[in-house]
Write a protein that holds these residues in place. Structure first.
Motif, PDB file in Angstrom:
ATOM      1  N   LYS A  92      24.846  16.261  75.392  1.00  0.00           N
ATOM      2  CA  LYS A  92      25.004  15.252  74.252  1.00  0.00           C
ATOM      3  C   LYS A  92      26.193  14.191  74.778  1.00  0.00           C
ATOM      4  O   LYS A  92      27.262  13.983  73.753  1.00  0.00           O
ATOM      5  N   THR A 135      29.849  24.878  82.439  1.00  0.00           N
ATOM      6  CA  THR A 135      29.203  24.345  83.616  1.00  0.00           C
ATOM      7  C   THR A 135      29.708  23.162  84.218  1.00  0.00           C
ATOM      8  O   THR A 135      30.484  22.365  83.421  1.00  0.00           O
ATOM      9  N   GLY A 138      22.236  21.804  75.431  1.00  0.00           N
ATOM     10  CA  GLY A 138      20.717  21.300  75.189  1.00  0.00           C
ATOM     11  C   GLY A 138      19.843  22.269  75.863  1.00  0.00           C
ATOM     12  O   GLY A 138      19.983  23.451  76.145  1.00  0.00           O
ATOM     13  N   GLY A 181      18.255  21.936  78.489  1.00  0.00           N
ATOM     14  CA  GLY A 181      18.561  22.100  80.041  1.00  0.00           C
ATOM     15  C   GLY A 181      19.420  23.507  80.076  1.00  0.00           C
ATOM     16  O   GLY A 181      19.287  24.270  80.925  1.00  0.00           O
ATOM     17  N   THR A 182      20.221  23.776  79.176  1.00  0.00           N
ATOM     18  CA  THR A 182      21.325  24.826  79.394  1.00  0.00           C
ATOM     19  C   THR A 182      20.549  26.038  79.073  1.00  0.00           C
ATOM     20  O   THR A 182      20.603  27.067  79.905  1.00  0.00           O
ATOM     21  N   GLU A 207      18.379  27.063  81.880  1.00  0.00           N
ATOM     22  CA  GLU A 207      19.233  27.718  83.026  1.00  0.00           C
ATOM     23  C   GLU A 207      19.665  29.197  82.671  1.00  0.00           C
ATOM     24  O   GLU A 207      19.463  30.057  83.722  1.00  0.00           O
ATOM     25  N   GLU A 231      13.125  19.794  82.587  1.00  0.00           N
ATOM     26  CA  GLU A 231      13.909  19.688  84.048  1.00  0.00           C
ATOM     27  C   GLU A 231      13.077  19.789  85.162  1.00  0.00           C
ATOM     28  O   GLU A 231      11.792  20.253  85.275  1.00  0.00           O
TER      29      GLU A 231
HETATM   30  N1  LIG Z   1      29.111  19.914  83.803  1.00  0.00           N
HETATM   31  C1  LIG Z   1      28.083  19.246  83.926  1.00  0.00           C
HETATM   32  N2  LIG Z   1      28.001  17.791  84.386  1.00  0.00           N
HETATM   33  C2  LIG Z   1      26.860  17.130  84.270  1.00  0.00           C
HETATM   34  N3  LIG Z   1      25.451  17.912  84.118  1.00  0.00           N
HETATM   35  C3  LIG Z   1      25.510  19.095  83.860  1.00  0.00           C
HETATM   36  C4  LIG Z   1      26.821  19.721  83.852  1.00  0.00           C
HETATM   37  N4  LIG Z   1      26.414  21.066  83.042  1.00  0.00           N
HETATM   38  C5  LIG Z   1      25.166  21.074  83.331  1.00  0.00           C
HETATM   39  N5  LIG Z   1      24.497  20.112  83.546  1.00  0.00           N
HETATM   40  C6  LIG Z   1      22.981  19.437  83.632  1.00  0.00           C
HETATM   41  O1  LIG Z   1      22.810  18.607  82.482  1.00  0.00           O
HETATM   42  C7  LIG Z   1      21.338  18.528  82.017  1.00  0.00           C
HETATM   43  C8  LIG Z   1      21.247  18.290  80.641  1.00  0.00           C
HETATM   44  O2  LIG Z   1      21.764  19.389  79.971  1.00  0.00           O
HETATM   45  P1  LIG Z   1      21.120  19.862  78.653  1.00  0.00           P
HETATM   46  O3  LIG Z   1      20.039  19.703  78.537  1.00  0.00           O
HETATM   47  O4  LIG Z   1      21.950  21.066  78.172  1.00  0.00           O
HETATM   48  O5  LIG Z   1      21.884  18.483  77.647  1.00  0.00           O
HETATM   49  P2  LIG Z   1      21.152  17.372  77.039  1.00  0.00           P
HETATM   50  O6  LIG Z   1      20.587  16.660  78.103  1.00  0.00           O
HETATM   51  O7  LIG Z   1      22.201  16.644  76.099  1.00  0.00           O
HETATM   52  O8  LIG Z   1      20.187  18.036  75.893  1.00  0.00           O
HETATM   53  P3  LIG Z   1      18.687  18.197  75.778  1.00  0.00           P
HETATM   54  O9  LIG Z   1      18.001  18.370  77.073  1.00  0.00           O
HETATM   55  O10 LIG Z   1      18.452  18.983  74.634  1.00  0.00           O
HETATM   56  O11 LIG Z   1      18.183  16.794  75.393  1.00  0.00           O
HETATM   57  C9  LIG Z   1      20.807  19.787  82.843  1.00  0.00           C
HETATM   58  O12 LIG Z   1      20.069  19.598  83.779  1.00  0.00           O
HETATM   59  C10 LIG Z   1      22.229  20.544  83.316  1.00  0.00           C
HETATM   60  O13 LIG Z   1      21.656  21.591  84.252  1.00  0.00           O
END
Ligand SMILES: Nc1ncnc2c1ncn2[C@@H]1O[C@H](COP(=O)(O)OP(=O)(O)OP(=O)(O)O)[C@@H](O)[C@H]1O
Length: 324
Positions: free
Chosen positions: A12, A39, A67, A69-70, A73, A287
Motif C-alpha cells: 500500500k 520483507t 497485501g 502478494g504477501t 508468498e 503475482e
Molecule cells: N520491501 C519490499 N519492497 C518492495 N517490494 C516488496 C517488498 N516486500 C515485498 N515486496 C513485493 O511487493 C509486492 C506487492 O506486495 P503486496 O501484494 O503485499 O502489496 P500491495 O500490492 O500493496 O497489495 P495488493 O496485492 O493487495 O494490491 C509483492 O510482489 C511482494 O513480493
C-alpha cells in the motif's frame, strides 16, 4: 505462544508500515510475545516463512501483514502446510484475501480477530497448486489466471503508477489504466481446457481465471460461486467477446453480474489442464507465474487459517447442474 509477523513495509505504498506500528503498539501494550520480520524485496516473504517453520516440531502462527502478494508468498513458504498456521492483517492496496476468507478488512479489527482465534482449532481451507513450464510452480490461495487479466494484474503490480496512485488512495485505478491499454493490444487465443474428465475448446478467448474464492483485482467478484472450503475450483473463461463488451464485463464484475453474459463460461472441477495456441502470461494471486501451458489441481483442506470462514455458504448463486 509461537507467534510471528511477516510484514511487507512497502505494501500500500508504505502505508503498511504505519499499520504495523499501530499493531505493534497494541501487542506491546498487551504484553503479547511475538517476533517480527520485514520483507525487503519480492520473494522475501516466502524465504522468511520457510525459515520460521523449518526444523520445528510444533506449529507456528505466522501472520502476514501486507497485501495479497504477501499472503501468497507466506503460503508458498510454508508448503507443505504441516507446520504453519496462517493469519492475515490486511495492509495492502487490494486485500482480496480478506474479502474472500471472511477476515475483517480493517487492520485493527483483523488483529483482534486473529488474536481471538489463536489457540482455537484452525479452519482448514483449500489451496490451488500449479505446475507451469520448468520452475514455474507453486500454490495460490485466491486465484490463478492466464491471458488478458494476467497481463493487467502483472503490469499493474509492476507499474510505477501504482505507488503514485496509492498515495492518493486511488491504487485501484491502475487496473483501469492497464485494462484500457491492454484492450487495444491484446490478441485473443485458443484455449484447450481439460477439466476433470471433460474437454472444452474456446476460440478467441480473452482470459481464463481459476478461482478458490470469489474476489480478485481489488474487489472484483470474478467468481461469485467460489467458496474456499468446497473442494472445488471454478474456471471462468471469457471468449468470443467484443472490446466494448469486455469493458461492460469489467464494470459488472464488481457485482458478480458478468456471469450472466453469454461470452462468460463457468466450469467447476478439481484438476485443470490449460493449453493455449499463443504463449500467454500467467499470474498466481496477482503475482507473475510464468508464461505458457499450465496444470492446476486443488489441494483440499490444506492450509490452517485463522478465520471464521463458514464451512458452506448458503448465499452462493446456484450453478447450472451441467456445469458442476
Ligand atoms: N520491501 C519490499 N519492497 C518492495 N517490494 C516488496 C517488498 N516486500 C515485498 N515486496 C513485493 O511487493 C509486492 C506487492 O506486495 P503486496 O501484494 O503485499 O502489496 P500491495 O500490492 O500493496 O497489495 P495488493 O496485492 O493487495 O494490491 C509483492 O510482489 C511482494 O513480493
Amino acid at each position: 505462544m509461537n507467534l510471528h509477523f511477516i510484514i511487507n513495509p512497502a505494501a500500500k505504498n508504505g502505508k503498511s508500515l504505519k499499520i504495523w506500528k499501530r499493531i505493534e503498539q497494541k501487542l506491546i501494550e498487551r504484553k503479547i510475545r511475538y517476533r517480527s520480520y520485514f520483507t525487503q524485496k519480492r520473494g522475501d516473504g516466502k524465504k522468511l516463512a520457510r525459515k520460521i517453520v523449518k526444523g520445528r516440531e510444533s506449529f507456528s502462527y505466522i501472520i502476514a501483514v501486507g497485501g495479497d502478494g504477501t499472503i501468497h508468498e507466506v503460503l508458498n513458504g510454508i508448503s507443505p502446510f504441516d507446520r504453519g498456521i496462517v493469519g492475515y492483517i490486511p495492509a495492502g492496496s487490494g486485500n482480496d484475501f480478506s474479502r474472500g476468507y471472511y477476515i475483517p478488512n480493517d487492520p485493527d479489527q483483523a488483529l483482534e480477530y486473529v488474536l481471538a482465534l489463536i489457540g482455537d482449532e484452525p479452519i482448514l481451507v483449500d489451496v490451488g497448486k500449479f505446475q507451469g513450464v520448468g520452475e514455474n510452480n507453486g500454490y495460490f490461495i485466491n486465484n490463478f489466471g492466464c491471458g488478458f487479466d494476467a497481463k493487467i494484474a502483472v503490469s499493474a503490480n509492476e507499474s510505477k503508477l501504482k505507488p503514485f496512485l496509492n498515495r492518493f488512495g486511488l491504487g485501484k485505478f491502475v487496473y483501469v489504466y492497464f485494462l484500457i491499454k491492454e484492450l487495444f493490444r491484446h490478441r485473443p487465443m485458443t484455449i484447450n481446457l481439460d477439466i476433470d474428465e471433460r474437454r472444452e475448446v474456446f476460440e478467441r478467448a480473452w482470459f481464463l481465471t481459476v478461482s478458490n474464492q470469489p474476489y480478485y483485482g481489488g474487489g472484483m467478484k470474478i467468481s461469485p460461486g467460489s467458496h474456499p472450503i468446497d473442494g472445488q475450483l471454478e474456471v471462468i473463461v471469457v471468449h468470443g467477446i467484443s472490446k466494448l463488451k469486455i469493458l461492460m464485463l469489467f464494470m459488472t464484475v464488481f457485482w458478480g453480474k458478468h456471469i450472466y453474459m453469454k461470452e462468460v463460461k463457468i466450469l467447476q472441477g478439481k484438476r485443470i489442464r490449460i493449453r493455449t495456441d499463443l504463449p500467454s502470461l500467467l499470474h498466481a494471486d496477482g503475482e507473475y507465474a510464468g508464461v505458457g501451458n499450465v496444470d492446476i489441481e486443488i489441494v483440499p483442506r490444506a492450509l490452517s487459517l485463522l478465520t471464521r470462514c463458514p464451512l458452506t455458504d448458503q448465499n452462493l448463486p446456484a450453478m447450472n447442474e451441467s456445469e458442476r
